[in-house]
Design a protein around this motif. Structure first.
Motif, PDB file in Angstrom:
ATOM      1  N   GLU A  60      -2.204  13.471 -11.346  1.00 52.46           N
ATOM      2  CA  GLU A  60      -3.007  14.689 -11.440  1.00 52.46           C
ATOM      3  C   GLU A  60      -3.220  15.147 -12.882  1.00 52.46           C
ATOM      4  OE1 GLU A  60      -4.610  16.221  -9.034  1.00 52.46           O
ATOM      5  OE2 GLU A  60      -3.921  14.732  -7.590  1.00 52.46           O
ATOM      6  N   GLY A  61      -2.430  14.626 -13.826  1.00 59.13           N
ATOM      7  CA  GLY A  61      -2.511  15.143 -15.191  1.00 59.13           C
ATOM      8  C   GLY A  61      -3.118  14.220 -16.217  1.00 59.13           C
ATOM      9  N   ASP A  62      -3.473  12.999 -15.840  1.00 57.70           N
ATOM     10  CA  ASP A  62      -3.986  12.054 -16.832  1.00 57.70           C
ATOM     11  C   ASP A  62      -5.397  12.433 -17.271  1.00 57.70           C
ATOM     12  OD1 ASP A  62      -4.041   9.795 -18.475  1.00 57.70           O
ATOM     13  OD2 ASP A  62      -4.910   8.546 -16.904  1.00 57.70           O
ATOM     14  N   ALA A  63      -5.693  12.217 -18.553  1.00 57.07           N
ATOM     15  CA  ALA A  63      -7.044  12.414 -19.086  1.00 57.07           C
ATOM     16  C   ALA A  63      -7.876  11.174 -18.744  1.00 57.07           C
ATOM     17  CB  ALA A  63      -6.993  12.648 -20.594  1.00 57.07           C
ATOM     18  N   LEU A  64      -8.396  11.134 -17.534  1.00 56.68           N
ATOM     19  CA  LEU A  64      -9.029   9.919 -17.027  1.00 56.68           C
ATOM     20  C   LEU A  64     -10.234   9.490 -17.846  1.00 56.68           C
ATOM     21  CD1 LEU A  64      -8.868  10.591 -13.174  1.00 56.68           C
ATOM     22  CD2 LEU A  64      -7.421   9.066 -14.519  1.00 56.68           C
ATOM     23  N   HIS A  65     -10.917  10.441 -18.495  1.00 52.99           N
ATOM     24  CA  HIS A  65     -12.109  10.065 -19.266  1.00 52.99           C
ATOM     25  C   HIS A  65     -11.765   9.102 -20.399  1.00 52.99           C
ATOM     26  CE1 HIS A  65     -10.489  13.374 -21.706  1.00 52.99           C
ATOM     27  NE2 HIS A  65     -11.107  12.814 -22.720  1.00 52.99           N
ATOM     28  N   GLU A  66     -10.514   9.153 -20.876  1.00 50.23           N
ATOM     29  CA  GLU A  66     -10.123   8.217 -21.927  1.00 50.23           C
ATOM     30  C   GLU A  66     -10.078   6.788 -21.391  1.00 50.23           C
ATOM     31  OE1 GLU A  66      -6.412   9.591 -23.410  1.00 50.23           O
ATOM     32  OE2 GLU A  66      -7.206  11.529 -24.082  1.00 50.23           O
TER      33      GLU A  66
ATOM     34  N   GLN B  36     -11.298   8.227  -3.105  1.00 52.45           N
ATOM     35  CA  GLN B  36     -12.166   7.840  -2.000  1.00 52.45           C
ATOM     36  C   GLN B  36     -12.434   6.331  -1.976  1.00 52.45           C
ATOM     37  OE1 GLN B  36     -15.713  10.183  -2.556  1.00 52.45           O
ATOM     38  NE2 GLN B  36     -14.829  12.020  -1.627  1.00 52.45           N
ATOM     39  N   ARG B  37     -12.565   5.720  -3.131  1.00 54.54           N
ATOM     40  CA  ARG B  37     -13.035   4.336  -3.205  1.00 54.54           C
ATOM     41  C   ARG B  37     -11.928   3.307  -3.434  1.00 54.54           C
ATOM     42  NH1 ARG B  37     -18.451   3.699  -3.948  1.00 54.54           N
ATOM     43  NH2 ARG B  37     -17.910   1.587  -3.239  1.00 54.54           N
ATOM     44  N   LEU B  38     -10.744   3.742  -3.845  1.00 50.87           N
ATOM     45  CA  LEU B  38      -9.681   2.812  -4.193  1.00 50.87           C
ATOM     46  C   LEU B  38      -8.426   3.071  -3.371  1.00 50.87           C
ATOM     47  CD1 LEU B  38     -10.024   3.004  -8.095  1.00 50.87           C
ATOM     48  CD2 LEU B  38     -10.972   1.237  -6.604  1.00 50.87           C
ATOM     49  N   GLN B  39      -7.666   2.015  -3.147  1.00 46.77           N
ATOM     50  CA  GLN B  39      -6.370   2.117  -2.484  1.00 46.77           C
ATOM     51  C   GLN B  39      -5.279   1.716  -3.471  1.00 46.77           C
ATOM     52  OE1 GLN B  39      -5.017   3.003   0.620  1.00 46.77           O
ATOM     53  NE2 GLN B  39      -3.089   2.576  -0.433  1.00 46.77           N
ATOM     54  N   PRO B  40      -4.290   2.574  -3.708  1.00 47.74           N
ATOM     55  CA  PRO B  40      -3.197   2.178  -4.602  1.00 47.74           C
ATOM     56  C   PRO B  40      -2.192   1.264  -3.893  1.00 47.74           C
ATOM     57  CG  PRO B  40      -2.911   4.460  -3.903  1.00 47.74           C
ATOM     58  CD  PRO B  40      -4.186   3.989  -3.300  1.00 47.74           C
TER      59      PRO B  40
ATOM     60  N   PRO C 248       0.831  -1.211   0.000  1.00 46.71           N
ATOM     61  CA  PRO C 248       0.000   0.000   0.000  1.00 46.71           C
ATOM     62  C   PRO C 248       0.868   1.265   0.000  1.00 46.71           C
ATOM     63  CG  PRO C 248      -0.010  -1.037   2.166  1.00 46.71           C
ATOM     64  CD  PRO C 248       0.686  -1.987   1.244  1.00 46.71           C
ATOM     65  N   VAL C 249       0.439   2.241  -0.788  1.00 50.87           N
ATOM     66  CA  VAL C 249       1.168   3.507  -0.892  1.00 50.87           C
ATOM     67  C   VAL C 249       0.170   4.655  -0.913  1.00 50.87           C
ATOM     68  CG1 VAL C 249       3.074   2.445  -2.174  1.00 50.87           C
ATOM     69  CG2 VAL C 249       1.174   3.485  -3.427  1.00 50.87           C
ATOM     70  N   ALA C 250       0.663   5.856  -0.775  1.00 56.42           N
ATOM     71  CA  ALA C 250      -0.166   7.058  -0.893  1.00 56.42           C
ATOM     72  C   ALA C 250      -0.367   7.401  -2.363  1.00 56.42           C
ATOM     73  CB  ALA C 250       0.505   8.216  -0.163  1.00 56.42           C
ATOM     74  N   TRP C 251      -1.441   8.123  -2.643  1.00 55.89           N
ATOM     75  CA  TRP C 251      -1.745   8.487  -4.026  1.00 55.89           C
ATOM     76  C   TRP C 251      -0.649   9.343  -4.649  1.00 55.89           C
ATOM     77  CZ3 TRP C 251      -5.288   6.642  -7.274  1.00 55.89           C
ATOM     78  CH2 TRP C 251      -6.348   5.893  -6.740  1.00 55.89           C
ATOM     79  N   ASN C 252       0.051  10.110  -3.844  1.00 55.60           N
ATOM     80  CA  ASN C 252       1.077  10.979  -4.424  1.00 55.60           C
ATOM     81  C   ASN C 252       2.300  10.215  -4.902  1.00 55.60           C
ATOM     82  OD1 ASN C 252       2.394  10.371  -2.044  1.00 55.60           O
ATOM     83  ND2 ASN C 252       2.185  12.440  -1.156  1.00 55.60           N
TER      84      ASN C 252
END
Length: 399
Positions: free
Chosen positions: A90-96, A136-140, A80-84
């Motif tokens: 922060e820059g990915d076009a997630l909708h793709e 909120q819903r996922l853990q990296p 387990p790690v932090a999102w950062n």
């Protein structure tokens, strides 16, 4: 789509006019809405994730250091790690990537099925809303080998796009076959060389040709990739776009033609550009090269409507692949349908993006190993042929 994949390039392949950019996939809004409506969740058998019962450790300057909360797989462990920690998040076009995620929701693993309602709802959300929901819903989890290694290898694969004809002639001389009737009864079946030379093998394949293409090397690439698109010239002179999907093999071992060329001392560059150059200079030895690989692939024909044409073939998860957002993985390291953060840098591509684990391949083995689906046609083939670079992966698992 389970088969061998090696970096491949077809220098003369015809590009699809409807090809999706491998680096910037944007489907028409009509396609998005078609995906949202009517997608029903159907369960597939997952690879279970479980907390490690034995002490899990990472190498440290003073010896192993325990990592609490680590999850275990057969070939990997997830730390387990932090999102950062995720580069470029922060820059990915997630909708793709949402197009690929919607596809996974057609056959979700039980762990992800409860999230699919939100995934569909967020298709038209802003990137900020999608990113906030994920956090909120996922853990990296950083994916590591069992000995703690976090670095791996990224390669690419694609759908070849070839001209073909229903009947041989006018330069179309290489058949692409459906499985023979006795394939299941005879294991292994004839080798590639035997298929092309033995009368009894030819007799077993009589009437089984789906279509004919011009170039035996391009046909080999189609076999290696396991699927492809054909622009078929029908008997009445019309043309039709179809897909050839993987339908089985002769159960013979796969041998790399590039390695054969290297072992023979015939080339120093065993990439497909190097192989293509050798083929152009040595046409009389092409069969010898091709026959060094005894594996032979059989296909089935599938229609391509407008929606199908916007996606790749179905992967091992049972859902169509999305160019630039689907990867093939070792299922003993990453379960199908898992959203994964991928980071890779090299001379071919700089990638930091959300992808979905939706396929596998017999050459895709190991904890930190992925094959990146680049799309179809010449541009996708060029990228897949060059892509061989470092890789890091993070699994995004429900909290």
């Amino acid at each position: 789509m389970v088969h061998q994949r090696i970096p491949t390039k077809i220098s003369s392949a015809t590009s699809a006019s409807s090809k999706i950019s491998t680096m910037n996939v944007r489907l028409p809004r009509l396609v998005w809405m078609a995906l949202i409506v009517g997608m029903l969740a159907a369960c597939s058998t997952p690879v279970p994730m479980a907390p490690s019962t034995a002490p899990t450790a990472r190498p440290g300057p003073a010896g192993p250091v325990a990592v609490p909360g680590t999850l275990s797989q057969s070939k990997s462990r997830w730390v387990p790690v932090a999102w950062n920690e995720l580069p470029g998040f922060e820059g990915d076009a997630l909708h793709e990537a949402w197009n690929a995620w919607l596809r996974s929701c057609e056959r979700p693993a039980p762990a992800f099925a409860p999230l699919c309602g939100d995934v569909r709802r967020l298709t038209i959300a802003s990137p900020e809303e999608q990113r906030e929901w994920m956090m909120q819903r996922l853990q990296p989890y950083r994916i590591e080998s069992l000995d703690g290694g976090a670095d791996g290898l990224l390669t690419g694969y694609f759908e070849p796009y070839l001209d073909a004809a229903r009947q041989p002639g006018n330069g179309f001389v290489v058949p692409l076959y459906a499985p023979p009737a006795d394939l299941a009864a005879r294991r292994p079946w004839y080798t590639r060389q035997q298929i092309e030379t033995l009368p009894q093998a030819q007799a077993a394949l009589a009437g089984r040709a789906i279509a004919w293409v011009r170039d035996p090397v391009q046909a080999m690439v189609l076999h290696i990739q396991g699927s492809g698109r054909l622009r078929v010239q029908e008997a009445d002179g019309s043309q039709r776009l179809v897909r050839l999907a993987f339908a089985g093999t002769n159960d013979q071992p796969y041998r790399s033609v590039g390695k054969w060329l290297l072992d023979q001392g015939l080339v120093r560059d065993a990439t497909w550009p190097g192989i293509s150059a050798w083929v152009a200079q040595n046409p009389q030895r092409v069969n010898e090269m091709l026959w060094s690989n005894p594996r032979y692939v059989f296909f089935r024909e599938e229609p391509l409507d407008a929606l199908d044409a916007a996606f790749g073939p179905k992967g091992a998860q049972g859902v169509p692949l999305t160019p630039g957002r689907s990867i093939a993985v070792d299922r003993q390291s990453i379960p199908y349908g898992t959203p994964v953060w991928l980071a890779s840098s090299g001379p071919t591509a700089q990638l930091s993006r959300l992808v979905l684990a939706q396929d596998t391949g017999s050459a895709i083995l190991g904890a930190v190993r992925a094959d990146y689906f680049t799309g179809w046609g010449q541009e996708a083939g060029d990228m897949a042929g060059r892509l061989k670079q470092n890789l890091r992966l993070w699994a995004l698992w429900p909290r």
